[in-house]
Design an enzyme around this catalytic site. Structure first.
Site, PDB file in Angstrom:
ATOM      1  N   CYS A 177      -2.093 -24.495  51.856  1.00 50.18           N
ATOM      2  CA  CYS A 177      -0.856 -23.634  51.709  1.00 50.18           C
ATOM      3  C   CYS A 177       0.479 -23.829  52.228  1.00 50.18           C
ATOM      4  CB  CYS A 177      -1.373 -22.161  51.430  1.00 50.18           C
ATOM      5  SG  CYS A 177      -0.109 -21.089  51.144  1.00 50.18           S
TER       6      CYS A 177
ATOM      7  N   CYS B 151       2.697 -20.687  52.454  1.00 51.47           N
ATOM      8  CA  CYS B 151       2.167 -19.752  53.641  1.00 51.47           C
ATOM      9  C   CYS B 151       2.603 -20.449  54.934  1.00 51.47           C
ATOM     10  CB  CYS B 151       0.766 -19.737  53.813  1.00 51.47           C
ATOM     11  SG  CYS B 151      -0.377 -19.443  52.249  1.00 51.47           S
ATOM     12  N   ASP B 152       2.595 -21.681  55.019  1.00 49.75           N
ATOM     13  CA  ASP B 152       2.444 -22.295  56.670  1.00 49.75           C
ATOM     14  C   ASP B 152       3.855 -23.111  56.416  1.00 49.75           C
ATOM     15  OD1 ASP B 152       0.293 -21.108  57.052  1.00 49.75           O
ATOM     16  OD2 ASP B 152      -1.088 -22.829  56.359  1.00 49.75           O
TER      17      ASP B 152
END
Ligand code: NAP
Length: 332
Positions: free
Chosen positions: A151, A154-155
């Site tokens: 992701c 997300c990261d």
């Protein structure tokens, strides 16, 4: 038949034995929310069991540019919140819980949740979505969360001014690679062929991006590192040559598998685990419908999933009405 939920605690409401829900929606991605909205507007007081990933995969997408009605794009999480708000406005009841077991052998269907609550349902819309496929190479599992990610939204932030690789050649790989260029110093897309699967627009954008490079005909055979990712081991599938490339992050986007394990043995599925439905979204069990990526290996778009969810809920409501009518006739 309807529950007065306002006077009950959530668990009491969900456990209310003699009052099955008319419609229970499993999942909270675009298909789930659209199903909830349509069932709620038909006054079927649906229960949504959100699953663990509120908003589904769409909520992890930084910007969605192809959902109609948003000419400037919309954040995935923001769209999820709007979907939820709209479904709740019409009476959908939302629980952050997940179906752990289902019994579709007779009606009312029984769904037991992770929190141990037994929910009864006259009809069910399955919208449990799909999850990323893993590479299954040494180091992948061990280094997940320490440089290996599925992701970018997300990261990505953790890779500011770092070097990352993206594995895959589809729309997801390119979209996420482009997103990663916001943070990373360089992004190398590693693809197992010399032609991309992704659509033309994303291909042009990725190829025009000065931070993106491509490594063709190459597969990752190992993710190297102990505390954090240090490198990837590579193999050229044409020449067989092996090499190692230093990197701080490995983003893997090589497709998805449907989250349908729970329904095996109860519903018919294809060999990929996608739930089989007829044109009206009905599964092999009358009264159980499936929508979105759990049942769609082909389109897998926010708009198509939402459309399937709406259709499934309309059919679920019709199914209940027809059965209620039959029962009334029997009572006469
Ligand atoms: P996908 O289209 O199935 O692409 C998967 C990619 O990973 C392919 O390039 C495939 O290579 C590669 N791959 C598969 N297994 C591999 C392995 N074991 N090792 C190395 N590479 C491997 O998956 P996706 O990109 O997640 O897209 C899924 C669906 O969502 C598609 O329908 C897509 O159009 C849609 N989507 C749309 C958008 C958008 O419209 N903006 C964004 C994201 C996703 P091969 O090409 O050689 O098979």
């Amino acid at each position: 038949m309807d529950l007065n939920l306002s006077s009950l605690t959530n668990n009491e409401a969900m456990e209310k034995e003699h009052h099955p829900y008319k419609v229970v929606v499993l999942g909270s991605g675009p298909a789930g929310w659209a199903a909830a909205l349509y069932a709620a507007r038909a006054e079927a007081n649906p229960l949504v069991l959100t699953g663990l990933e509120l908003g589904g995969q769409a909520a992890l997408t930084y910007t969605i540019e192809n959902y109609p009605g948003f000419p400037d794009g919309v954040g995935g999480a923001q769209l999820g919140e709007l979907f939820q708000k709209q479904a709740e406005r019409f009476g959908a009841h939302v629980e952050f819980d997940r179906a752990a077991e289902v019994d579709f052998s007779k009606r009312p269907f029984v769904i037991t949740t992770d929190n141990g609550i037994e929910v009864k349902a006259e009809s069910v819309v399955i919208a449990t979505g799909a999850s990323p496929v893993h590479l299954n190479v040494p180091g992948e599992v061990e280094l997940t969360g320490r440089g290996v990610s599925y992701c970018a939204t997300c990261d990505g932030w953790f890779f500011k001014d770092k070097k990352v690789v993206v594995v895959g050649g589809g729309d997801s790989a390119l979209e996420e690679a482009i997103f990663l260029t916001r943070y990373a110093k360089s992004v190398t897309i590693i693809h197992r062929r010399d032609q991309l699967r992704a659509g033309a627009i994303l291909q042009s954008r990725a190829k025009a991006n000065p931070k993106i490079e491509f490594l063709w005909n190459t597969v990752v055979t190992e993710v190297v590192g102990s505390e954090a990712v240090k490198a990837v081991r590579l193999k050229n599938v044409v020449t067989g040559a092996e090499s190692q490339m230093e990197t701080d992050g490995v983003f893997i986007f090589i497709g998805h598998k449907p989250n349908t394990e729970l329904f095996k043995g109860q519903l018919e599925m294809d060999e990929g685990g996608y739930i089989l439905t007829d044109k009206r979204m009905q599964t092999s069990v009358p009264g159980v419908y499936a929508a979105g990526e759990a049942a769609d290996p082909v389109f897998r778009q926010v708009v198509t999933s939402a459309g399937m969810g709406a259709a499934a809920a309309m059919q679920a409501v019709k199914f209940i009405e027809e059965h209620e009518l039959e029962e009334m006739k029997k009572e006469r």
